[in-house]
Design a protein around this motif. Sequence first.
Motif, PDB file in Angstrom:
ATOM      1  N   GLN A 109     -14.955  14.191  10.125  1.00 41.92           N
ATOM      2  CA  GLN A 109     -13.854  13.384   9.592  1.00 41.92           C
ATOM      3  C   GLN A 109     -13.913  11.960  10.125  1.00 41.92           C
ATOM      4  O   GLN A 109     -13.702  10.994   9.383  1.00 41.92           O
ATOM      5  CB  GLN A 109     -12.505  14.013   9.948  1.00 41.92           C
ATOM      6  N   VAL A 110     -14.217  11.811  11.412  1.00 40.57           N
ATOM      7  CA  VAL A 110     -14.329  10.470  12.002  1.00 40.57           C
ATOM      8  C   VAL A 110     -15.451   9.703  11.326  1.00 40.57           C
ATOM      9  O   VAL A 110     -15.300   8.519  10.985  1.00 40.57           O
ATOM     10  CB  VAL A 110     -14.555  10.556  13.536  1.00 40.57           C
ATOM     11  N   GLN A 111     -16.573  10.370  11.100  1.00 49.99           N
ATOM     12  CA  GLN A 111     -17.709   9.715  10.441  1.00 49.99           C
ATOM     13  C   GLN A 111     -17.336   9.282   9.022  1.00 49.99           C
ATOM     14  O   GLN A 111     -17.637   8.154   8.609  1.00 49.99           O
ATOM     15  CB  GLN A 111     -18.899  10.663  10.425  1.00 49.99           C
ATOM     16  N   ALA A 112     -16.655  10.150   8.282  1.00 53.22           N
ATOM     17  CA  ALA A 112     -16.251   9.817   6.910  1.00 53.22           C
ATOM     18  C   ALA A 112     -15.254   8.660   6.912  1.00 53.22           C
ATOM     19  O   ALA A 112     -15.357   7.744   6.084  1.00 53.22           O
ATOM     20  CB  ALA A 112     -15.653  11.040   6.221  1.00 53.22           C
ATOM     21  N   LEU A 113     -14.301   8.691   7.826  1.00 52.88           N
ATOM     22  CA  LEU A 113     -13.299   7.622   7.885  1.00 52.88           C
ATOM     23  C   LEU A 113     -13.917   6.307   8.334  1.00 52.88           C
ATOM     24  O   LEU A 113     -13.525   5.235   7.858  1.00 52.88           O
ATOM     25  CB  LEU A 113     -12.148   8.020   8.806  1.00 52.88           C
ATOM     26  N   THR A 114     -14.879   6.374   9.225  1.00 54.72           N
ATOM     27  CA  THR A 114     -15.572   5.154   9.659  1.00 54.72           C
ATOM     28  C   THR A 114     -16.327   4.532   8.489  1.00 54.72           C
ATOM     29  O   THR A 114     -16.286   3.316   8.287  1.00 54.72           O
ATOM     30  CB  THR A 114     -16.543   5.469  10.817  1.00 54.72           C
ATOM     31  N   LEU A 115     -16.998   5.367   7.703  1.00 53.11           N
ATOM     32  CA  LEU A 115     -17.705   4.875   6.521  1.00 53.11           C
ATOM     33  C   LEU A 115     -16.726   4.262   5.524  1.00 53.11           C
ATOM     34  O   LEU A 115     -16.966   3.163   4.997  1.00 53.11           O
ATOM     35  CB  LEU A 115     -18.486   6.016   5.867  1.00 53.11           C
ATOM     36  N   GLU A 116     -15.609   4.944   5.284  1.00 51.75           N
ATOM     37  CA  GLU A 116     -14.603   4.416   4.362  1.00 51.75           C
ATOM     38  C   GLU A 116     -14.051   3.083   4.866  1.00 51.75           C
ATOM     39  O   GLU A 116     -13.890   2.131   4.098  1.00 51.75           O
ATOM     40  CB  GLU A 116     -13.467   5.421   4.189  1.00 51.75           C
ATOM     41  N   ARG A 117     -13.759   2.993   6.168  1.00 60.65           N
ATOM     42  CA  ARG A 117     -13.254   1.748   6.748  1.00 60.65           C
ATOM     43  C   ARG A 117     -14.257   0.617   6.561  1.00 60.65           C
ATOM     44  O   ARG A 117     -13.897  -0.503   6.167  1.00 60.65           O
ATOM     45  CB  ARG A 117     -12.965   1.944   8.239  1.00 60.65           C
ATOM     46  N   ASP A 118     -15.530   0.900   6.827  1.00 60.37           N
ATOM     47  CA  ASP A 118     -16.566  -0.133   6.682  1.00 60.37           C
ATOM     48  C   ASP A 118     -16.679  -0.599   5.234  1.00 60.37           C
ATOM     49  O   ASP A 118     -16.843  -1.798   4.967  1.00 60.37           O
ATOM     50  CB  ASP A 118     -17.908   0.385   7.188  1.00 60.37           C
ATOM     51  N   GLN A 119     -16.563   0.328   4.296  1.00 60.96           N
ATOM     52  CA  GLN A 119     -16.616  -0.043   2.877  1.00 60.96           C
ATOM     53  C   GLN A 119     -15.406  -0.891   2.500  1.00 60.96           C
ATOM     54  O   GLN A 119     -15.533  -1.885   1.768  1.00 60.96           O
ATOM     55  CB  GLN A 119     -16.680   1.210   2.006  1.00 60.96           C
ATOM     56  N   LEU A 120     -14.231  -0.530   3.002  1.00 59.14           N
ATOM     57  CA  LEU A 120     -13.025  -1.307   2.710  1.00 59.14           C
ATOM     58  C   LEU A 120     -13.105  -2.701   3.328  1.00 59.14           C
ATOM     59  O   LEU A 120     -12.687  -3.691   2.706  1.00 59.14           O
ATOM     60  CB  LEU A 120     -11.774  -0.574   3.208  1.00 59.14           C
ATOM     61  N   LYS A 121     -13.659  -2.795   4.532  1.00 61.25           N
ATOM     62  CA  LYS A 121     -13.825  -4.112   5.151  1.00 61.25           C
ATOM     63  C   LYS A 121     -14.776  -4.979   4.334  1.00 61.25           C
ATOM     64  O   LYS A 121     -14.551  -6.182   4.170  1.00 61.25           O
ATOM     65  CB  LYS A 121     -14.341  -3.959   6.587  1.00 61.25           C
ATOM     66  N   SER A 122     -15.812  -4.357   3.809  1.00 57.48           N
ATOM     67  CA  SER A 122     -16.769  -5.091   2.989  1.00 57.48           C
ATOM     68  C   SER A 122     -16.111  -5.578   1.698  1.00 57.48           C
ATOM     69  O   SER A 122     -16.299  -6.738   1.285  1.00 57.48           O
ATOM     70  CB  SER A 122     -17.962  -4.192   2.668  1.00 57.48           C
ATOM     71  N   ARG A 123     -15.329  -4.705   1.065  1.00 55.04           N
ATOM     72  CA  ARG A 123     -14.625  -5.100  -0.159  1.00 55.04           C
ATOM     73  C   ARG A 123     -13.614  -6.212   0.132  1.00 55.04           C
ATOM     74  O   ARG A 123     -13.450  -7.139  -0.673  1.00 55.04           O
ATOM     75  CB  ARG A 123     -13.923  -3.887  -0.768  1.00 55.04           C
ATOM     76  N   LEU A 124     -12.926  -6.118   1.262  1.00 57.15           N
ATOM     77  CA  LEU A 124     -11.962  -7.150   1.639  1.00 57.15           C
ATOM     78  C   LEU A 124     -12.658  -8.488   1.846  1.00 57.15           C
ATOM     79  O   LEU A 124     -12.182  -9.529   1.386  1.00 57.15           O
ATOM     80  CB  LEU A 124     -11.215  -6.739   2.909  1.00 57.15           C
ATOM     81  N   SER A 125     -13.793  -8.460   2.505  1.00 58.93           N
ATOM     82  CA  SER A 125     -14.554  -9.686   2.736  1.00 58.93           C
ATOM     83  C   SER A 125     -14.994 -10.310   1.413  1.00 58.93           C
ATOM     84  O   SER A 125     -14.900 -11.528   1.230  1.00 58.93           O
ATOM     85  CB  SER A 125     -15.767  -9.379   3.618  1.00 58.93           C
ATOM     86  N   ALA A 126     -15.461  -9.489   0.488  1.00 63.38           N
ATOM     87  CA  ALA A 126     -15.883  -9.999  -0.822  1.00 63.38           C
ATOM     88  C   ALA A 126     -14.692 -10.576  -1.580  1.00 63.38           C
ATOM     89  O   ALA A 126     -14.797 -11.639  -2.212  1.00 63.38           O
ATOM     90  CB  ALA A 126     -16.545  -8.883  -1.629  1.00 63.38           C
ATOM     91  N   ALA A 127     -13.548  -9.911  -1.511  1.00 58.37           N
ATOM     92  CA  ALA A 127     -12.348 -10.409  -2.195  1.00 58.37           C
ATOM     93  C   ALA A 127     -11.907 -11.740  -1.593  1.00 58.37           C
ATOM     94  O   ALA A 127     -11.523 -12.667  -2.314  1.00 58.37           O
ATOM     95  CB  ALA A 127     -11.228  -9.373  -2.113  1.00 58.37           C
ATOM     96  N   ARG A 128     -11.963 -11.845  -0.268  1.00 56.74           N
ATOM     97  CA  ARG A 128     -11.590 -13.106   0.386  1.00 56.74           C
ATOM     98  C   ARG A 128     -12.509 -14.237  -0.057  1.00 56.74           C
ATOM     99  O   ARG A 128     -12.061 -15.363  -0.292  1.00 56.74           O
ATOM    100  CB  ARG A 128     -11.652 -12.956   1.906  1.00 56.74           C
ATOM    101  N   ALA A 129     -13.793 -13.937  -0.155  1.00 53.98           N
ATOM    102  CA  ALA A 129     -14.756 -14.954  -0.584  1.00 53.98           C
ATOM    103  C   ALA A 129     -14.441 -15.412  -2.007  1.00 53.98           C
ATOM    104  O   ALA A 129     -14.494 -16.612  -2.316  1.00 53.98           O
ATOM    105  CB  ALA A 129     -16.183 -14.407  -0.489  1.00 53.98           C
TER     106      ALA A 129
END
Length: 76
Positions: free
Chosen positions: A34-54
Motif C-alpha cells: 500500500q505504501v508503494q502504491a500510494l508513493t507512486l500515486e503521490r509522485d504521479q500527482l506531483k508530476s501532474r501538478l508541476s505540469a499544470a503549474r507550468a
Amino acid sequence: MAHPDTIDQIAERVDHLLLRHEELQRTQALLSQQVQALTLERDQLKSRLSAARARVDALIERLPQATPAATPEASE
C-alpha cells in the motif's frame, strides 16, 4: 524436569506466537504494498501538478501587461 502440562502450555504458546508472527508478516507485506502504491500515486500527482503549474505560468505570461489606470488628477 518440567511437568508435562507446563511443556504443553509452553508448546501451545509457542505455536500461538508463530501464528501471530506469520500474521504480522502478511500484514506488514500488505502495508508495504500500500505504501508503494500510494508513493507512486503521490509522485504521479506531483508530476501532474508541476505540469499544470507550468501551463498556468505560460498562460499568465501571455496575458497583456496591465497599463496604469488614468487617474482623475491626470485628466484635468
